[in-house]
Scaffold this motif. Structure first.
Motif, PDB file in Angstrom:
ATOM      1  N   LEU A  19      11.154  74.515  24.846  1.00 38.47           N
ATOM      2  CA  LEU A  19       9.879  75.224  24.959  1.00 38.47           C
ATOM      3  C   LEU A  19       9.672  75.822  26.348  1.00 38.47           C
ATOM      4  CD1 LEU A  19       7.230  75.998  23.573  1.00 38.47           C
ATOM      5  CD2 LEU A  19       6.295  73.821  24.368  1.00 38.47           C
ATOM      6  N   ASN A  20       9.945  75.059  27.402  1.00 39.73           N
ATOM      7  CA  ASN A  20       9.696  75.582  28.756  1.00 39.73           C
ATOM      8  C   ASN A  20      10.606  76.760  29.089  1.00 39.73           C
ATOM      9  OD1 ASN A  20      11.972  73.960  28.852  1.00 39.73           O
ATOM     10  ND2 ASN A  20      11.450  73.018  30.811  1.00 39.73           N
ATOM     11  N   GLU A  21      11.866  76.719  28.651  1.00 40.31           N
ATOM     12  CA  GLU A  21      12.787  77.835  28.889  1.00 40.31           C
ATOM     13  C   GLU A  21      12.359  79.063  28.093  1.00 40.31           C
ATOM     14  OE1 GLU A  21      15.402  78.097  30.947  1.00 40.31           O
ATOM     15  OE2 GLU A  21      15.018  76.077  31.711  1.00 40.31           O
ATOM     16  N   ARG A  22      11.939  78.840  26.870  1.00 41.45           N
ATOM     17  CA  ARG A  22      11.499  79.946  26.012  1.00 41.45           C
ATOM     18  C   ARG A  22      10.286  80.636  26.618  1.00 41.45           C
ATOM     19  NH1 ARG A  22       9.546  77.657  20.723  1.00 41.45           N
ATOM     20  NH2 ARG A  22      11.015  76.154  21.499  1.00 41.45           N
ATOM     21  N   GLU A  23       9.314  79.840  27.049  1.00 40.00           N
ATOM     22  CA  GLU A  23       8.093  80.412  27.629  1.00 40.00           C
ATOM     23  C   GLU A  23       8.387  81.156  28.931  1.00 40.00           C
ATOM     24  OE1 GLU A  23       5.155  80.648  26.137  1.00 40.00           O
ATOM     25  OE2 GLU A  23       6.095  79.647  24.424  1.00 40.00           O
ATOM     26  N   ALA A  24       9.292  80.622  29.753  1.00 46.90           N
ATOM     27  CA  ALA A  24       9.643  81.303  31.010  1.00 46.90           C
ATOM     28  C   ALA A  24      10.279  82.661  30.726  1.00 46.90           C
ATOM     29  CB  ALA A  24      10.590  80.429  31.824  1.00 46.90           C
ATOM     30  N   ALA A  25      11.155  82.709  29.746  1.00 46.85           N
ATOM     31  CA  ALA A  25      11.804  83.981  29.398  1.00 46.85           C
ATOM     32  C   ALA A  25      10.778  84.969  28.861  1.00 46.85           C
ATOM     33  CB  ALA A  25      12.897  83.742  28.367  1.00 46.85           C
ATOM     34  N   LEU A  26       9.876  84.503  28.022  1.00 44.60           N
ATOM     35  CA  LEU A  26       8.867  85.404  27.458  1.00 44.60           C
ATOM     36  C   LEU A  26       7.923  85.936  28.535  1.00 44.60           C
ATOM     37  CD1 LEU A  26       8.094  83.547  24.113  1.00 44.60           C
ATOM     38  CD2 LEU A  26       9.362  85.682  24.408  1.00 44.60           C
ATOM     39  N   VAL A  27       7.560  85.078  29.480  1.00 48.10           N
ATOM     40  CA  VAL A  27       6.697  85.521  30.580  1.00 48.10           C
ATOM     41  C   VAL A  27       7.400  86.613  31.380  1.00 48.10           C
ATOM     42  CG1 VAL A  27       5.746  84.784  32.810  1.00 48.10           C
ATOM     43  CG2 VAL A  27       5.314  83.431  30.764  1.00 48.10           C
ATOM     44  N   TYR A  28       8.691  86.443  31.638  1.00 44.09           N
ATOM     45  CA  TYR A  28       9.449  87.454  32.371  1.00 44.09           C
ATOM     46  C   TYR A  28       9.410  88.798  31.634  1.00 44.09           C
ATOM     47  CZ  TYR A  28      13.403  90.126  34.114  1.00 44.09           C
ATOM     48  OH  TYR A  28      14.195  91.127  34.622  1.00 44.09           O
ATOM     49  N   TYR A  29       9.650  88.789  30.327  1.00 43.82           N
ATOM     50  CA  TYR A  29       9.683  90.043  29.568  1.00 43.82           C
ATOM     51  C   TYR A  29       8.292  90.670  29.446  1.00 43.82           C
ATOM     52  CZ  TYR A  29      14.610  89.827  28.541  1.00 43.82           C
ATOM     53  OH  TYR A  29      15.967  89.845  28.665  1.00 43.82           O
ATOM     54  N   ILE A  30       7.261  89.845  29.327  1.00 45.07           N
ATOM     55  CA  ILE A  30       5.898  90.377  29.279  1.00 45.07           C
ATOM     56  C   ILE A  30       5.570  91.065  30.611  1.00 45.07           C
ATOM     57  CG2 ILE A  30       3.459  89.713  29.207  1.00 45.07           C
ATOM     58  CD1 ILE A  30       4.294  87.543  27.149  1.00 45.07           C
ATOM     59  N   GLU A  31       5.932  90.415  31.721  1.00 44.21           N
ATOM     60  CA  GLU A  31       5.696  91.019  33.036  1.00 44.21           C
ATOM     61  C   GLU A  31       6.498  92.308  33.198  1.00 44.21           C
ATOM     62  OE1 GLU A  31       6.616  87.951  35.858  1.00 44.21           O
ATOM     63  OE2 GLU A  31       4.731  86.885  35.486  1.00 44.21           O
ATOM     64  N   TYR A  32       7.694  92.350  32.665  1.00 47.59           N
ATOM     65  CA  TYR A  32       8.514  93.550  32.734  1.00 47.59           C
ATOM     66  C   TYR A  32       7.821  94.707  32.024  1.00 47.59           C
ATOM     67  CZ  TYR A  32      12.608  96.561  32.683  1.00 47.59           C
ATOM     68  OH  TYR A  32      13.467  97.610  32.865  1.00 47.59           O
ATOM     69  N   PHE A  33       7.283  94.423  30.842  1.00 46.88           N
ATOM     70  CA  PHE A  33       6.560  95.464  30.101  1.00 46.88           C
ATOM     71  C   PHE A  33       5.331  95.928  30.880  1.00 46.88           C
ATOM     72  CE2 PHE A  33       8.989  94.311  26.318  1.00 46.88           C
ATOM     73  CZ  PHE A  33       9.103  95.535  25.667  1.00 46.88           C
ATOM     74  N   GLU A  34       4.604  94.978  31.496  1.00 44.58           N
ATOM     75  CA  GLU A  34       3.410  95.337  32.248  1.00 44.58           C
ATOM     76  C   GLU A  34       3.750  96.194  33.471  1.00 44.58           C
ATOM     77  OE1 GLU A  34       1.499  91.606  33.061  1.00 44.58           O
ATOM     78  OE2 GLU A  34       0.738  91.424  31.012  1.00 44.58           O
ATOM     79  N   GLU A  35       4.819  95.863  34.172  1.00 45.68           N
ATOM     80  CA  GLU A  35       5.224  96.632  35.349  1.00 45.68           C
ATOM     81  C   GLU A  35       5.705  98.025  34.962  1.00 45.68           C
ATOM     82  OE1 GLU A  35       8.196  94.374  37.404  1.00 45.68           O
ATOM     83  OE2 GLU A  35       6.792  92.766  37.933  1.00 45.68           O
ATOM     84  N   ARG A  36       6.400  98.127  33.861  1.00 44.47           N
ATOM     85  CA  ARG A  36       6.944  99.420  33.436  1.00 44.47           C
ATOM     86  C   ARG A  36       5.833 100.328  32.937  1.00 44.47           C
ATOM     87  NH1 ARG A  36       9.843 103.444  33.846  1.00 44.47           N
ATOM     88  NH2 ARG A  36      11.446 103.921  32.342  1.00 44.47           N
ATOM     89  N   GLY A  37       4.865  99.766  32.210  1.00 44.84           N
ATOM     90  CA  GLY A  37       3.743 100.561  31.722  1.00 44.84           C
ATOM     91  C   GLY A  37       4.002 101.262  30.396  1.00 44.84           C
ATOM     92  N   ASP A  38       5.175 101.786  30.187  1.00 43.48           N
ATOM     93  CA  ASP A  38       5.521 102.502  28.962  1.00 43.48           C
ATOM     94  C   ASP A  38       6.345 101.556  28.077  1.00 43.48           C
ATOM     95  OD1 ASP A  38       6.069 104.350  27.017  1.00 43.48           O
ATOM     96  OD2 ASP A  38       7.524 105.482  28.211  1.00 43.48           O
ATOM     97  N   ASP A  39       5.740 101.143  26.939  1.00 42.13           N
ATOM     98  CA  ASP A  39       6.405 100.173  26.061  1.00 42.13           C
ATOM     99  C   ASP A  39       7.712 100.703  25.488  1.00 42.13           C
ATOM    100  OD1 ASP A  39       4.286  98.558  26.573  1.00 42.13           O
ATOM    101  OD2 ASP A  39       3.434  98.614  24.543  1.00 42.13           O
ATOM    102  N   GLU A  40       7.728 101.967  25.089  1.00 41.90           N
ATOM    103  CA  GLU A  40       8.941 102.540  24.486  1.00 41.90           C
ATOM    104  C   GLU A  40      10.084 102.593  25.501  1.00 41.90           C
ATOM    105  OE1 GLU A  40       9.435 103.236  21.296  1.00 41.90           O
ATOM    106  OE2 GLU A  40       7.400 102.588  20.838  1.00 41.90           O
ATOM    107  N   ALA A  41       9.767 103.025  26.724  1.00 46.45           N
ATOM    108  CA  ALA A  41      10.802 103.113  27.752  1.00 46.45           C
ATOM    109  C   ALA A  41      11.318 101.724  28.137  1.00 46.45           C
ATOM    110  CB  ALA A  41      10.260 103.832  28.980  1.00 46.45           C
ATOM    111  N   ALA A  42      10.401 100.761  28.253  1.00 44.97           N
ATOM    112  CA  ALA A  42      10.802  99.400  28.620  1.00 44.97           C
ATOM    113  C   ALA A  42      11.688  98.785  27.537  1.00 44.97           C
ATOM    114  CB  ALA A  42       9.570  98.530  28.847  1.00 44.97           C
ATOM    115  N   SER A  43      11.314  98.962  26.266  1.00 42.06           N
ATOM    116  CA  SER A  43      12.134  98.395  25.197  1.00 42.06           C
ATOM    117  C   SER A  43      13.496  99.082  25.122  1.00 42.06           C
ATOM    118  CB  SER A  43      11.406  98.458  23.848  1.00 42.06           C
ATOM    119  OG  SER A  43      11.205  99.792  23.454  1.00 42.06           O
TER     120      SER A  43
END
Length: 179
Positions: A19-43
């Motif tokens: 669980l802790n590893e999964r949540e850490a990875a998800l937090v990283y990807y959520i932050e990546y999407f937030e920093e990028r701003g454009d969901d399509e480009a980030a994905s």
């Protein structure tokens, strides 16, 4: 792909991680999407969620120096549980008939001990008037059968109320899993 769809799909692929590893990875990807701003480009930059999950799991396994844990949430544990369920269902006629036979035999034995012990107990008093040693022997044998009835009856009661649940927990090893 939208951020929510990407994260949800990624979450489903990361189910075998702790669980802790999964949540850490998800937090990283959520932050990546937030920093990028454009969901399509980030994905598009990140690749498919399946590829991202494979990379995360590989990094985790490399970090541990071994395969990912095979805990209760893993695919291997699910396969074993599924296989156990299939075997139980397919072997139902065998184990159920054996269980019923055991139960009927135990009840018949209990009934026989009770009847024989009770009959010998009553007969011991009438035999006592003919021959005292034979009457005492009949009385002792009746106590043996009545004692066996009580011992088997209490043992069967314990087995079905306490013993089977203990055996069930032992077989399926119901330990609390740490995540």
């Amino acid at each position: 792909m939208t951020r929510e769809a990407y994260i949800n799909e990624l979450r489903s692929y990361l189910g075998r991680l702790p669980l802790n590893e999964r949540e850490a990875a998800l937090v990283y990807y959520i932050e990546y999407f937030e920093e990028r701003g454009d969901d399509e480009a980030a994905s598009a930059e990140l690749g498919s969620p399946k590829e991202a999950a494979a990379k995360i799991i590989a990094d985790y396994e490399e970090q541990l120096g071994q395969a990912a844990p095979q805990g209760p949430g893993s695919a291997q544990a699910a396969s074993v549980g599924c296989l156990a369920g299939v075997v139980l269902v397919l072997s139902f006629p065998v184990w159920f008939s054996l269980l019923v036979t055991l139960l009927v035999t135990l009840l018949a034995l209990l009934f026989a001990f009770a009847v024989v012990g009770g009959a010998l107990f009553v007969a011991a008093f009438s035999i006592m008037s003919l021959s005292i040693p034979t009457g005492i022997l009949s009385f002792g044998v009746s106590l043996f059968f009545l004692g066996s009835f009580l011992l088997l009856g209490c043992g069967a009661f314990w087995l079905f109320t306490r013993g089977i649940p203990i055996l069930w927990r032992f077989i399926f090893n119901k330990k609390k899993v740490e995540e």
